[in-house]
Design an enzyme around this catalytic site. Structure first.
Site, PDB file in Angstrom:
ATOM      1  N   TRP A  42      -2.965   5.640  -9.164  1.00  0.00           N
ATOM      2  CA  TRP A  42      -1.574   5.405  -8.764  1.00  0.00           C
ATOM      3  C   TRP A  42      -0.706   6.651  -8.925  1.00  0.00           C
ATOM      4  O   TRP A  42       0.440   6.671  -8.505  1.00  0.00           O
ATOM      5  CB  TRP A  42      -0.971   4.239  -9.552  1.00  0.00           C
ATOM      6  N   GLU A  55       2.212  -0.721 -12.292  1.00  0.00           N
ATOM      7  CA  GLU A  55       3.004  -0.989 -13.505  1.00  0.00           C
ATOM      8  C   GLU A  55       2.885  -2.449 -13.946  1.00  0.00           C
ATOM      9  O   GLU A  55       2.827  -2.728 -15.135  1.00  0.00           O
ATOM     10  CB  GLU A  55       4.473  -0.607 -13.294  1.00  0.00           C
ATOM     11  N   GLN A  60       0.350  -4.981 -20.809  1.00  0.00           N
ATOM     12  CA  GLN A  60      -0.607  -5.623 -21.733  1.00  0.00           C
ATOM     13  C   GLN A  60      -2.062  -5.307 -21.404  1.00  0.00           C
ATOM     14  O   GLN A  60      -2.955  -5.992 -21.883  1.00  0.00           O
ATOM     15  CB  GLN A  60      -0.479  -7.162 -21.710  1.00  0.00           C
ATOM     16  N   LEU A  98      -7.924 -10.040 -15.682  1.00  0.00           N
ATOM     17  CA  LEU A  98      -6.770  -9.257 -16.163  1.00  0.00           C
ATOM     18  C   LEU A  98      -5.876 -10.095 -17.078  1.00  0.00           C
ATOM     19  O   LEU A  98      -5.147  -9.555 -17.902  1.00  0.00           O
ATOM     20  CB  LEU A  98      -5.903  -8.774 -14.983  1.00  0.00           C
ATOM     21  N   TYR A 100      -2.872 -13.069 -18.046  1.00  0.00           N
ATOM     22  CA  TYR A 100      -1.422 -13.154 -17.763  1.00  0.00           C
ATOM     23  C   TYR A 100      -1.196 -13.316 -16.258  1.00  0.00           C
ATOM     24  O   TYR A 100      -0.579 -12.478 -15.602  1.00  0.00           O
ATOM     25  CB  TYR A 100      -0.681 -11.921 -18.291  1.00  0.00           C
ATOM     26  N   TYR A 138      11.937  -2.073 -17.760  1.00  0.00           N
ATOM     27  CA  TYR A 138      10.970  -0.971 -17.731  1.00  0.00           C
ATOM     28  C   TYR A 138      10.432  -0.754 -16.312  1.00  0.00           C
ATOM     29  O   TYR A 138      10.426   0.371 -15.795  1.00  0.00           O
ATOM     30  CB  TYR A 138       9.790  -1.210 -18.701  1.00  0.00           C
ATOM     31  N   ASP A 156       9.047   2.062 -22.194  1.00  0.00           N
ATOM     32  CA  ASP A 156       8.054   1.069 -22.613  1.00  0.00           C
ATOM     33  C   ASP A 156       7.757   1.263 -24.104  1.00  0.00           C
ATOM     34  O   ASP A 156       8.447   2.021 -24.802  1.00  0.00           O
ATOM     35  CB  ASP A 156       6.784   1.183 -21.751  1.00  0.00           C
ATOM     36  N   CYS A 218      -0.043  15.267 -34.283  1.00  0.00           N
ATOM     37  CA  CYS A 218       1.140  16.134 -34.236  1.00  0.00           C
ATOM     38  C   CYS A 218       0.770  17.599 -33.973  1.00  0.00           C
ATOM     39  O   CYS A 218       1.550  18.338 -33.351  1.00  0.00           O
ATOM     40  CB  CYS A 218       1.939  16.011 -35.528  1.00  0.00           C
ATOM     41  N   CYS A 221       1.076  18.337 -30.375  1.00  0.00           N
ATOM     42  CA  CYS A 221       2.259  17.797 -29.701  1.00  0.00           C
ATOM     43  C   CYS A 221       3.197  18.918 -29.228  1.00  0.00           C
ATOM     44  O   CYS A 221       3.532  19.826 -29.993  1.00  0.00           O
ATOM     45  CB  CYS A 221       3.006  16.874 -30.656  1.00  0.00           C
ATOM     46  N   CYS A 227      10.683  17.306 -33.864  1.00  0.00           N
ATOM     47  CA  CYS A 227      10.437  15.940 -34.322  1.00  0.00           C
ATOM     48  C   CYS A 227      10.766  15.786 -35.809  1.00  0.00           C
ATOM     49  O   CYS A 227      10.162  16.431 -36.663  1.00  0.00           O
ATOM     50  CB  CYS A 227       8.971  15.596 -34.065  1.00  0.00           C
ATOM     51  N   THR A 317      -0.333 -15.121 -25.727  1.00  0.00           N
ATOM     52  CA  THR A 317       0.737 -14.425 -26.450  1.00  0.00           C
ATOM     53  C   THR A 317       1.232 -15.240 -27.644  1.00  0.00           C
ATOM     54  O   THR A 317       1.378 -14.706 -28.745  1.00  0.00           O
ATOM     55  CB  THR A 317       1.923 -14.140 -25.492  1.00  0.00           C
TER      56      THR A 317
HETATM   57  S1  SF4 Z   1       6.475  13.107 -31.346  1.00  0.00           S
HETATM   58 FE1  SF4 Z   1       6.470  13.657 -33.502  1.00  0.00          FE
HETATM   59  S2  SF4 Z   1       5.200  12.118 -34.474  1.00  0.00           S
HETATM   60 FE2  SF4 Z   1       4.763  12.028 -32.296  1.00  0.00          FE
HETATM   61  S3  SF4 Z   1       2.983  13.390 -32.037  1.00  0.00           S
HETATM   62 FE3  SF4 Z   1       4.844  14.597 -31.634  1.00  0.00          FE
HETATM   63  S4  SF4 Z   1       5.281  15.549 -33.598  1.00  0.00           S
HETATM   64 FE4  SF4 Z   1       3.902  13.868 -34.015  1.00  0.00          FE
END
Ligand code: SF4
Length: 371
Positions: A42, A55, A60, A98, A100, A138, A156, A218, A221, A227, A317
């Site tokens: 998609w 979507e 779920q 699937l 639901y 959403y 979401d 992290c 990330c 963060c 659910t």
């Molecule tokens: S948003 Fe924050 S908690 Fe999430 S992976 Fe990145 S650094 Fe980690």
């Protein structure tokens, strides 16, 4: 994010003030997404209809599960008009597994309304999208942002988790006030030059890096220096989530009533749980063999043999079914079946009728040797 884009963002509607501490976040998310996104059917070809179907299927349900369903569904119903005219049995058959099923029913109702009220074109405005059956905030945000490049947020569970961690949100993310706060924050961050990639990037970050129910990755990330949860060393303790209400326990007895290679099916009522789907006849409570045979006689059938099929359970659910099953052989019915019942041959049953996965353990016993 450029100053130009930030100005555009701040001017956009009634958005809350932009948080300067997160000024680099949108550009980082968009850049990371473009480099790291998964190639999904998609996403390779985007249209409002494909976004709508994917979507709704993804609610779920895991991405890997959805992929083959998406392709099959699009082959059978390639556009809004064909979905509006869908044969219900085929629609449910393509949805079988699937779960639901109300999603499938609502998709067809939604397609109908798009044809009737919008000339067959899925609208781009959130207020119009929200007026359609089965489309919540959403999904409306996803269609507007991903398919129409409108500068709106699609929030979401993934996005809530990411923003709760980025801001070290101490409140319960299931609480409406906290959800609203995190949604407003996300809205304020949407860049006007890449709303779709930003929205999908936030979701992708939540799916691949800022993981649910596990420590986030992290170190990988792209926004770790922005963060707060990472800075405070509390990422694996967030988000805070209140306790969900416990499911109601229901005991049921499921009967596989067979004559030769034909099996009795019953169509459920048009409203309520598993509305309009076919099922094996089942009854409230844990019936013993005699009670099960009496239930079959009450349908006008003549049972000749019974054997237990074992136990199974299924989680909805809000409800948990604990089931016990019996295989009951009956003599050839010598009169018509009651209304709402059919007795198809096994091949026909498996190819044409959508049996909800709640009965999967008993459906399997049609094709596998009994214990
Ligand atoms: S948003 Fe924050 S908690 Fe999430 S992976 Fe990145 S650094 Fe980690």
């Amino acid at each position: 994010m450029t100053d130009e884009n930030r100005r555009k963002t701040e001017k956009n509607g009634d958005r809350p003030p932009f948080d300067p501490a997160l000024s680099d976040l949108p550009e980082r998310i968009v850049g990371w997404y473009r480099e790291n996104r998964r190639r999904l059917p998609w996403r390779e070809e985007v249209s409002p209809y494909r976004t709508l179907i994917s979507e709704i299927m993804l609610q779920q349900t895991r991405v890997e599960t959805v992929k083959p369903y998406f392709e099959r569904f699009l082959s059978a119903f390639p556009d809004v008009a064909s979905l509006a005219d869908a044969n219900d049995e085929l629609l449910y058959k393509l949805w079988e597994g699937l779960g639901y099923y109300s999603r499938a029913r609502n998709l067809k109702r939604c397609a109908h309304e798009v044809v009737d009220r919008f000339g067959g074109v899925i609208p781009s405005e959130q207020k119009d999208l929200l007026s359609l059956p089965g489309i919540g905030p959403y999904t409306a945000g996803a269609i507007a942002a991903f398919a129409y490049d409108r500068p709106v947020a699609a929030v979401d569970g993934n996005v809530l988790r990411v923003t709760a961690r980025v801001t070290a949100e101490p409140g319960d993310i299931l609480a409406p006030a906290v959800r609203n706060k995190l949604t407003a924050l996300t809205s304020s961050l949407v860049p006007t030059d890449a709303p779709g990639d930003f929205g999908q990037g936030m979701i992708e970050l939540g799916a691949l890096i800022c993981l649910p129910n596990r420590p986030p990755k992290c170190e990988l990330c792209p926004i770790r220096d922005l963060c707060r949860a990472n800075a405070e060393g509390i990422a694996d303790r967030l988000p805070v989530r209140g306790k969900k209400p416990e499911r109601k326990l229901e005991y049921r007895t499921v009967l596989l009533v067979r004559s030769g290679t034909s099996t009795l099916l019953h169509k459920r009522p048009a409203r309520g749980l598993l509305a309009g789907l076919w099922e094996f006849p089942n009854f409230s409570g844990g019936l013993d063999e005699k009670e099960a045979l009496d239930a079959v006689r009450a349908l006008g059938l003549d049972p000749v043999r019974v054997r237990p099929l074992g136990e199974a359970k299924h989680l909805f659910t809000h409800i948990e079914w604990r089931m016990t099953g019996y295989l009951i052989s009956v003599a050839d019915p010598d009169r018509p079946l009651p209304d709402g019942y059919e007795m198809p041959e096994t091949d026909d049953l498996l190819s044409r009728f959508a049996i909800p996965s709640a009965f999967a353990a008993y459906t399997r016993s049609l094709t596998s040797p009994l214990p």
